[in-house]
Design a protein around this motif. Sequence first.
Motif, PDB file in Angstrom:
ATOM      1  N   VAL A 100       0.868  -1.180   0.000  1.00 56.55           N
ATOM      2  CA  VAL A 100       0.000   0.000   0.000  1.00 56.55           C
ATOM      3  C   VAL A 100       0.902   1.227   0.000  1.00 56.55           C
ATOM      4  O   VAL A 100       1.907   1.267   0.715  1.00 56.55           O
ATOM      5  N   LEU A 101       0.549   2.214  -0.801  1.00 55.65           N
ATOM      6  CA  LEU A 101       1.301   3.467  -0.870  1.00 55.65           C
ATOM      7  C   LEU A 101       0.429   4.610  -0.379  1.00 55.65           C
ATOM      8  O   LEU A 101      -0.718   4.751  -0.804  1.00 55.65           O
ATOM      9  N   ILE A 102       0.973   5.408   0.537  1.00 55.92           N
ATOM     10  CA  ILE A 102       0.285   6.607   1.036  1.00 55.92           C
ATOM     11  C   ILE A 102       1.076   7.818   0.576  1.00 55.92           C
ATOM     12  O   ILE A 102       2.301   7.847   0.700  1.00 55.92           O
ATOM     13  N   VAL A 103       0.374   8.827   0.056  1.00 58.07           N
ATOM     14  CA  VAL A 103       1.040  10.031  -0.435  1.00 58.07           C
ATOM     15  C   VAL A 103       0.296  11.269   0.055  1.00 58.07           C
ATOM     16  O   VAL A 103      -0.924  11.372  -0.093  1.00 58.07           O
ATOM     17  N   SER A 104       1.052  12.201   0.651  1.00 61.03           N
ATOM     18  CA  SER A 104       0.545  13.547   0.910  1.00 61.03           C
ATOM     19  C   SER A 104       1.224  14.457  -0.108  1.00 61.03           C
ATOM     20  O   SER A 104       2.365  14.877   0.096  1.00 61.03           O
ATOM     21  N   PRO A 105       0.579  14.733  -1.240  1.00 64.05           N
ATOM     22  CA  PRO A 105       1.259  15.424  -2.337  1.00 64.05           C
ATOM     23  C   PRO A 105       1.734  16.821  -1.958  1.00 64.05           C
ATOM     24  O   PRO A 105       1.003  17.588  -1.312  1.00 64.05           O
ATOM     25  N   ASN A 106       2.940  17.156  -2.388  1.00 63.35           N
ATOM     26  CA  ASN A 106       3.422  18.523  -2.214  1.00 63.35           C
ATOM     27  C   ASN A 106       2.633  19.466  -3.118  1.00 63.35           C
ATOM     28  O   ASN A 106       2.213  20.536  -2.693  1.00 63.35           O
ATOM     29  N   GLU A 107       2.431  19.039  -4.372  1.00 65.45           N
ATOM     30  CA  GLU A 107       1.622  19.778  -5.339  1.00 65.45           C
ATOM     31  C   GLU A 107       0.860  18.763  -6.187  1.00 65.45           C
ATOM     32  O   GLU A 107       1.364  17.658  -6.426  1.00 65.45           O
ATOM     33  N   PRO A 108      -0.309  19.123  -6.689  1.00 73.20           N
ATOM     34  CA  PRO A 108      -1.118  18.146  -7.423  1.00 73.20           C
ATOM     35  C   PRO A 108      -0.500  17.704  -8.755  1.00 73.20           C
ATOM     36  O   PRO A 108      -0.311  16.502  -8.994  1.00 73.20           O
TER      37      PRO A 108
END
Length: 331
Positions: A100-108
Amino acid sequence: MRSLVRPLVAVVAVVTLAAGCASKAPSGSGGSGSGGKKQFVVGYSQSNNAEPYRAQLNLQLEYFMKQHPDMRLLPIADAHQSSATQVSQVQNFIQQKVDVLIVSPNEPAPLTAAVQQACQAKIPVIILDRSVNTDCYTSFIGGDNYEIGKLAGQEAVKQLPDGGNVVELRGIMSDQPQIDRDKGFRDGIKADPKIKIVADREAKWLKDSAVPIMQQWLSRYPKLDLVYGQNDPMTLGAYLAAKAQHRESQIKFIGTDGLAIPDGGIRAVQLGELTSTFVYPTCAKEAADTAYAIAHGQQVGKKQTLHTTQVTKENAAQLYKQYDMSGKIGG
């Protein structure tokens, strides 16, 4: 203004996942854990550990992930507010074949292709807080930033019954939470045409960036009535700049995040530094539980919206006690 103290609830609905996105239980690429049981490996790319909100999110995610013994969270990758760095981190997790990969994007925009790569590799992706320009992910978890901004605008109207001059400290301009909070705030103050936003600037979510901006505004505007900061660190940076010029008592300060930590927004309201703030949930528990559900073949909500709570002088002590996790994570 209607009551804002609402329980922190994730709206989790069973939905059909986007085409091409992984929705079945991964194979358990992490191998065997203690007792020969499968462990599911989770990778998390964080946009910037320097922001207090995100540092707290990291600590809480580590804690809640440990509540699931067959889940293993790899060391959290810090993108340092660099989209190029974060793309590389996501691609590295893909190469590791995390479950599973979790990402809090810096920019879309810059992260969109990387998230699509994970999707094509059949790796389930959880997007936290900030959006990407694709629906090829398994679940998005975050607050309603437009609503939070609008509530802040309504609070500004309440605090300035005779109108006044407002300045706005904005996060990274391309971030969807920034865009939504700004629109919500401007819609919220429309009820009083005597309230004017005389200046707004990008401070990239950081206290250190907000201080010099506020210093410039204090020099330029002899009358400032309210600061709206899209997060608490920026708002507190503005407060410190005003305090250095002995003008803090003339200005109202409204923020967002509401962390229950010694230097967070809830304590700042208790101390009278912030007039009000709004709890923006860290999403950590929901992320850990969603990762667990995905790994075990359960379908999850495509979009999970977490509610906010307004922090005021009257309820700050109770909310600090409610959200304080220092006894569990030591943060």
